[in-house]
Design a protein around this motif. Structure first.
Motif, mmCIF file in Angstrom:
data_model
loop_
_atom_site.group_PDB
_atom_site.id
_atom_site.type_symbol
_atom_site.label_atom_id
_atom_site.label_comp_id
_atom_site.label_asym_id
_atom_site.label_seq_id
_atom_site.Cartn_x
_atom_site.Cartn_y
_atom_site.Cartn_z
ATOM 1 N N ILE A 1 0.831 -1.199 0.000
ATOM 2 C CA ILE A 1 0.000 0.000 0.000
ATOM 3 C C ILE A 1 0.869 1.254 0.000
ATOM 4 N N PHE B 1 -7.372 3.133 -6.114
ATOM 5 C CA PHE B 1 -7.234 2.152 -5.034
ATOM 6 C C PHE B 1 -8.480 1.276 -4.941
ATOM 7 N N VAL C 1 -8.953 -3.026 -4.457
ATOM 8 C CA VAL C 1 -9.414 -3.699 -3.244
ATOM 9 C C VAL C 1 -10.866 -4.165 -3.312
ATOM 10 N N LEU D 1 -14.455 0.249 0.190
ATOM 11 C CA LEU D 1 -13.573 1.153 0.929
ATOM 12 C C LEU D 1 -14.246 1.674 2.186
ATOM 13 N N GLN E 1 -5.319 -6.419 -1.036
ATOM 14 C CA GLN E 1 -6.607 -6.568 -0.350
ATOM 15 C C GLN E 1 -6.409 -7.051 1.084
ATOM 16 N N GLU F 1 -3.747 -6.638 2.992
ATOM 17 C CA GLU F 1 -3.168 -5.566 3.787
ATOM 18 C C GLU F 1 -4.210 -4.510 4.127
ATOM 19 N N TYR F 2 -5.105 -4.238 3.203
ATOM 20 C CA TYR F 2 -6.106 -3.205 3.452
ATOM 21 C C TYR F 2 -7.133 -3.652 4.487
ATOM 22 N N PHE G 1 -4.524 -2.253 7.639
ATOM 23 C CA PHE G 1 -4.504 -0.920 7.040
ATOM 24 C C PHE G 1 -3.908 0.120 7.977
ATOM 25 N N TYR H 1 -3.994 6.295 3.230
ATOM 26 C CA TYR H 1 -4.609 6.126 4.546
ATOM 27 C C TYR H 1 -5.340 7.397 4.965
#
Length: 436
Positions: free
Chosen positions: A2, A30, A34, A48, A401, A403-404, A408, A417
């Motif tokens: 990210i 982004f 994701v 999101l 995905q 990591e988010y 995150f 972020y």
């Protein structure tokens, strides 16, 4: 990953006159990476975990006048040149192009019905309209490639399939020159099976009468039999393995442009095909190798369609005229300035959505090439067979995905972020893993 995505997106900030527009651009790119479904702009809001009231703001971003897609794409091309190991042939960049059609049914959506007639016979000459060549899919492709190399300032070779082996494409690319008048881009394309060419015209004899413009007519497919003994063999390196093919190289006059081009007749096992190159100085082996990369764009189309959902846009406008019985919208009936503006905005929104999907795909590919070891270390999925050390776009997307949705907060110093947290639902960040 990210952090790397955030750094790349930061390079686009100068393309926007307003910070709010840049933030929505970052959200869109982004969001392509994701989201877990492909339902247009609404999927960005959903995955999101942004505030539902921001849906309208995101829609208006795609119709905003605070940015131009041309500037964004030019910035993207400069990033690609700086960050990606690009394929070169004879010291020139290799570009691949093709077209794709996605079926859609919508009465109020621009671009889902054909705006001009496309003949099944693409070999015929393009009609002239008031001294200017009519815009078609083939000439649009050539103009796009000419614009890219003009901005990049690099010489290039464009590889296209047989659909684009028409005279207007060669003419448009010939006009792309640098400040010193040197040609920037040449084309390598596959010829149709019924292609013919001509030898040099006979010398002038001084007698009265018209001098022939062309020499002897040659049906190139017949040469596979009549000149079989003159074929040469060469070894080319394709897809991590060497392969031997036979070829015959001829420089002949091609009537659609009235100039000499290089024809390379190739025999690959039982398959026989003919390649055309506008550069008569390019070696036959380089022409064959350049065309061998053309199929990679089909893989890219598959990723854009099935993985990224770049073609699943939904931008309507009530100003779009009713489609008649011939399945063609009559745009000439639109006279009101407001209606023309709405149609133009909707069409620009569609083009922006698709190009943003391409940028998101390119970022995944960039990460795959430059950080493949890190990606495999972080990948939590399972593959029955790993065929390459370079992970696919889907693998990279899976890592981002994960990591988010799970880590995150680790990237709290990144621009992505801060942008997302400023727009997140009031229920809090803790609800995001549950939404996944």
């Amino acid at each position: 990953m990210i952090k790397e995505v955030s750094w790349i997106l930061e390079q686009f900030r100068s393309c926007f006159t307003r910070d709010a527009a840049f933030e929505w651009f970052a959200v869109s790119i982004f969001g392509f990476m994701v989201r877990l479904d492909q339902y247009g702009v609404s999927s960005f809001i959903r995955w999101l975990s942004l505030g539902p009231h921001l849906y309208t703001s995101l829609l208006w971003f795609f119709r905003s006048s605070s940015w131009e897609l041309k500037n964004i794409m030019q910035r993207w091309w400069s990033i690609v040149l700086a960050k990606c190991p690009l394929i070169e042939v004879d010291g020139r960049l290799l570009l691949a192009g093709d077209g794709i059609k996605i079926s859609k049914e919508a009465e109020k959506m621009p671009g889902v019905k054909r705006l001009h007639q496309e003949s099944d016979n693409s070999g015929k000459a393009e009609p002239e309209v008031k001294g200017q060549r009519k815009v078609s899919v083939t000439t649009l492709m050539a103009a796009m490639a000419a614009e890219i190399v003009s901005v990049m300032g690099r010489r290039a070779i464009l590889v296209l399939d047989a659909y684009f082996s028409v005279g207007p494409v060669f003419s448009v690319l010939e006009a792309a020159v640098d400040t010193q008048g040197r040609r920037l881009i040449h084309i390598v394309t596959r010829a149709k099976r019924n292609v013919v060419a001509y030898g040099d015209p006979p010398p002038k004899t001084g007698k009265h009468g018209r001098t022939p413009t062309y020499g002897t007519k040659v049906r190139l497919m017949d040469l596979f039999e009549s000149m079989a003994e003159q074929f040469e063999k060469t070894t080319i390196f394709l897809y991590a393995q060497s392969k031997q093919v036979s070829f015959l190289c001829l420089d002949l006059i091609w009537r659609p442009i009235g100039k000499k081009v290089r024809f390379v007749l190739v025999r690959d096992g039982e398959e026989k095909f003919i390649l055309i190159c506008s550069d008569v100085s390019l070696s036959p082996s380089d022409i064959i190798r350049a065309y061998s990369y053309r199929f990679k764009i089909e893989i890219n189309f598959k990723v854009l369609k099935h993985v990224m959902g770049a073609f699943f846009y939904r931008f309507w406008t009530t100003a779009w005229p009713r489609i008649g019985k011939e399945n063609v919208s009559d745009l000439s009936s639109v006279k009101e300035p407001d209606s023309q503006r709405l149609i133009r905005q909707a069409a620009n929104a569609i083009e922006a959505f698709m190009n943003f999907g391409c940028i998101a795909t390119g970022i995944l590919q960039m990460l795959s090439l430059n950080f493949h070891e890190t990606i495999w270390d972080k990948y939590r999925g399972w593959l029955r067979t790993v065929r390459s050390t370079i992970p696919s776009e889907e693998v990279v997307r899976s890592v981002i995905q994960h990591e988010y949705f799970h880590n995150f907060w680790v990237f709290k110093n990144s621009a992505i972020y801060r942008i997302i947290m400023a727009k997140i639902r009031k229920t809090g960040f803790q609800a995001m893993p549950l939404a996944a």
